[in-house]
Design a protein around this motif. Structure first.
Motif, mmCIF file in Angstrom:
data_model
loop_
_atom_site.group_PDB
_atom_site.id
_atom_site.type_symbol
_atom_site.label_atom_id
_atom_site.label_comp_id
_atom_site.label_asym_id
_atom_site.label_seq_id
_atom_site.Cartn_x
_atom_site.Cartn_y
_atom_site.Cartn_z
ATOM 1 N N THR A 53 0.861 -1.184 0.000
ATOM 2 C CA THR A 53 0.000 0.000 0.000
ATOM 3 C C THR A 53 0.895 1.231 0.000
ATOM 4 O OG1 THR A 53 -1.564 -1.207 1.383
ATOM 5 C CG2 THR A 53 -1.879 1.172 1.213
ATOM 6 N N PRO A 54 0.712 2.129 -0.954
ATOM 7 C CA PRO A 54 1.612 3.302 -0.998
ATOM 8 C C PRO A 54 1.436 4.187 0.223
ATOM 9 C CG PRO A 54 -0.113 3.459 -2.679
ATOM 10 C CD PRO A 54 -0.265 2.125 -2.037
ATOM 11 N N PRO A 55 2.518 4.724 0.771
ATOM 12 C CA PRO A 55 2.417 5.626 1.930
ATOM 13 C C PRO A 55 1.699 6.920 1.528
ATOM 14 C CG PRO A 55 4.696 4.972 1.528
ATOM 15 C CD PRO A 55 3.903 4.543 0.347
ATOM 16 N N PRO A 56 1.028 7.560 2.486
ATOM 17 C CA PRO A 56 0.284 8.776 2.150
ATOM 18 C C PRO A 56 1.202 9.986 2.024
ATOM 19 C CG PRO A 56 0.143 8.350 4.490
ATOM 20 C CD PRO A 56 0.906 7.196 3.895
ATOM 21 N N ASP A 57 0.705 11.008 1.389
ATOM 22 C CA ASP A 57 1.325 12.330 1.419
ATOM 23 C C ASP A 57 0.824 12.993 2.697
ATOM 24 O OD1 ASP A 57 1.901 15.068 1.155
ATOM 25 O OD2 ASP A 57 1.750 14.995 -1.023
ATOM 26 N N PHE A 58 1.739 13.310 3.613
ATOM 27 C CA PHE A 58 1.325 13.856 4.918
ATOM 28 C C PHE A 58 0.452 15.105 4.768
ATOM 29 C CE2 PHE A 58 5.391 12.024 7.008
ATOM 30 C CZ PHE A 58 4.735 10.827 7.251
ATOM 31 N N ARG A 59 0.691 15.874 3.708
ATOM 32 C CA ARG A 59 -0.075 17.118 3.555
ATOM 33 C C ARG A 59 -1.560 16.852 3.334
ATOM 34 N NH1 ARG A 59 3.033 19.554 -1.332
ATOM 35 N NH2 ARG A 59 2.633 17.403 -1.924
ATOM 36 N N GLU A 60 -1.871 15.628 2.878
ATOM 37 C CA GLU A 60 -3.269 15.313 2.586
ATOM 38 C C GLU A 60 -3.957 14.553 3.710
ATOM 39 O OE1 GLU A 60 -3.015 13.159 -1.030
ATOM 40 O OE2 GLU A 60 -2.275 14.869 -2.182
ATOM 41 N N THR A 61 -3.183 13.997 4.629
ATOM 42 C CA THR A 61 -3.814 13.130 5.639
ATOM 43 C C THR A 61 -3.629 13.625 7.071
ATOM 44 O OG1 THR A 61 -1.819 11.787 5.726
ATOM 45 C CG2 THR A 61 -3.562 11.060 4.231
ATOM 46 N N VAL A 62 -2.455 14.178 7.360
ATOM 47 C CA VAL A 62 -2.127 14.462 8.757
ATOM 48 C C VAL A 62 -3.001 15.557 9.363
ATOM 49 C CG1 VAL A 62 -0.299 15.422 10.225
ATOM 50 C CG2 VAL A 62 0.202 13.572 8.643
ATOM 51 N N GLN A 63 -3.382 16.532 8.548
ATOM 52 C CA GLN A 63 -4.186 17.635 9.097
ATOM 53 C C GLN A 63 -5.500 17.147 9.695
ATOM 54 O OE1 GLN A 63 -2.899 20.463 9.396
ATOM 55 N NE2 GLN A 63 -1.222 20.502 7.934
ATOM 56 N N ARG A 64 -6.003 16.009 9.204
ATOM 57 C CA ARG A 64 -7.294 15.505 9.682
ATOM 58 C C ARG A 64 -7.141 14.577 10.882
ATOM 59 N NH1 ARG A 64 -7.786 14.530 4.097
ATOM 60 N NH2 ARG A 64 -7.633 12.306 4.445
ATOM 61 N N LYS A 65 -5.909 14.300 11.292
ATOM 62 C CA LYS A 65 -5.681 13.338 12.380
ATOM 63 C C LYS A 65 -5.341 14.064 13.682
ATOM 64 C CE LYS A 65 -5.665 9.755 9.492
ATOM 65 N NZ LYS A 65 -6.771 8.809 9.457
#
Lengths: 142, 199
Positions: A53-65
């Protein structure tokens, strides 16, 4: 702004945003994370394309966590991502939490930096772990 | 502080930080995995599996065994090796599941306790019916690493350099194929397994 207001704002801001990067964070991130997540946290590390599974781009996921959600993933792992507890100490896991937050906001617009970077720099220049007695005991040699 | 100066400082800071990570990044070279045909007898060994139960290699006699060496906090080659083993397992037919066994042997017993290995296997979707994750005491593991020709060097807590070996063992307990590299091809491993299963 009063002094107490400045301190409170600085603390709240730092809690929300985390401190900037330091050498310890770069070292751990480079050794343990960059091969998959990429040096900029874009999910483009040297082995990313080969992972199930490809790792996420932090800019797209981390803000929501939330911090606890991110800390849990770092500590317990997720899919092919290693569980870093107990290999990393709690303070090192916190470092990686801050690093993830930092990389996730590298794309922030300049108005944000203009408004807050002085406060963040001031907060992060204080050795909070030492001041709050959270320093780790040195690692025992086997 | 004016906007221009701020933007310059931010750009400089980000550039310095980016260089910092690149300097310490544990880069994986995109080397081709090397496949070697070998004949190396594997000695009987006893380790501990992900359920904290004793695991005797001798009980796998008569089965083809795929053995990989990895550790759970490995940041480079091991995720690729374990993902390849997962593909091998899912590529086996129902009949082959009974004749083939997979082993992942840790190179970091300090961190990789049975419970840690169990969680690692679950995260990869391993079917523990024919895939065990093994740890043990340092001395027992060192004998196994040596027998398989795996070099292990601890660099720090949860950080180990090791030979990225994936081996295929025949039904008589001899290593017949050694894949050395970060991402062995699951289809090639399945071909080797089926070759060794053939009468």
């Amino acid at each position: 702004m009063t002094l107490s207001g400045l301190i409170t704002t600085s603390l709240l801001l730092a809690l929300a945003a985390g401190c900037g990067r330091n050498e310890r964070m770069d070292l751990i991130y480079g050794q343990r994370c960059a091969n998959c997540h990429g040096t900029g946290g874009r999910g483009d590390g040297s082995i990313a394309a080969s992972l199930p599974t490809p790792p996420p781009d932090f800019r797209e996921t981390v803000q929501r966590k939330s911090n606890s959600q991110i800390r849990r993933v770092i500590a317990e792992g997720k899919g092919a991502m290693p569980a870093f507890d107990p290999a990393l100490r709690p303070s090192e896991i916190n470092d990686m939490l801050q690093m993830v937050r930092y990389l996730s906001r590298e794309g922030r617009d300049l108005a944000w930096w203009e408004k807050y970077d002085t406060l963040i720099a001031a907060h992060c220049s204080i050795p909070w772990e030492s001041a709050l007695g959270l320093d780790d005991a040195p690692e025992k040699k086997p | 502080m004016n906007l221009g100066l701020t933007s310059c400082l931010v750009v400089i800071a980000l550039s310095i930080n980016s260089v910092g990570v690149q300097a310490v990044a544990h880069e994986v070279q995109k080397k081709t995995v090397e496949r070697r045909a070998v004949v190396i007898p594997i000695d009987a060994f006893t380790l501990v599996d992900q359920n904290s139960s004793e695991f005797q290699f001798s009980k796998l006699a008569g089965r083809v065994v795929v053995v990989a060496f990895a550790y759970t906090t490995c940041p480079d080659v091991c995720p690729l090796i374990t993902a390849a083993l997962r593909q091998v397992q899912s590529g086996l037919t129902t009949d082959e599941h009974k004749k083939v066994f997979l082993l992942t042997i840790t190179t970091d017993p300090e961190i990789d306790l049975p419970k840690v290995l169990a969680n690692y296997g679950k995260r990869y979707g391993a079917d523990f019916a024919n895939w065990s994750f093994l740890t043990g005491d340092q001395a027992a593991l060192q004998r196994v690493w040596k027998n398989f020709g795996v070099g292990v060097k601890r660099k720090g807590r949860g950080l180990v350099d090791h030979t990225p070996l994936t081996a295929v063992i025949d039904r008589q307990g001899k290593m017949r194929v050694a894949y050395v590299g970060p991402a062995p091809d699951a289809k090639a491993i399945l071909r080797d397994v089926r070759g060794l299963l053939a009468p």
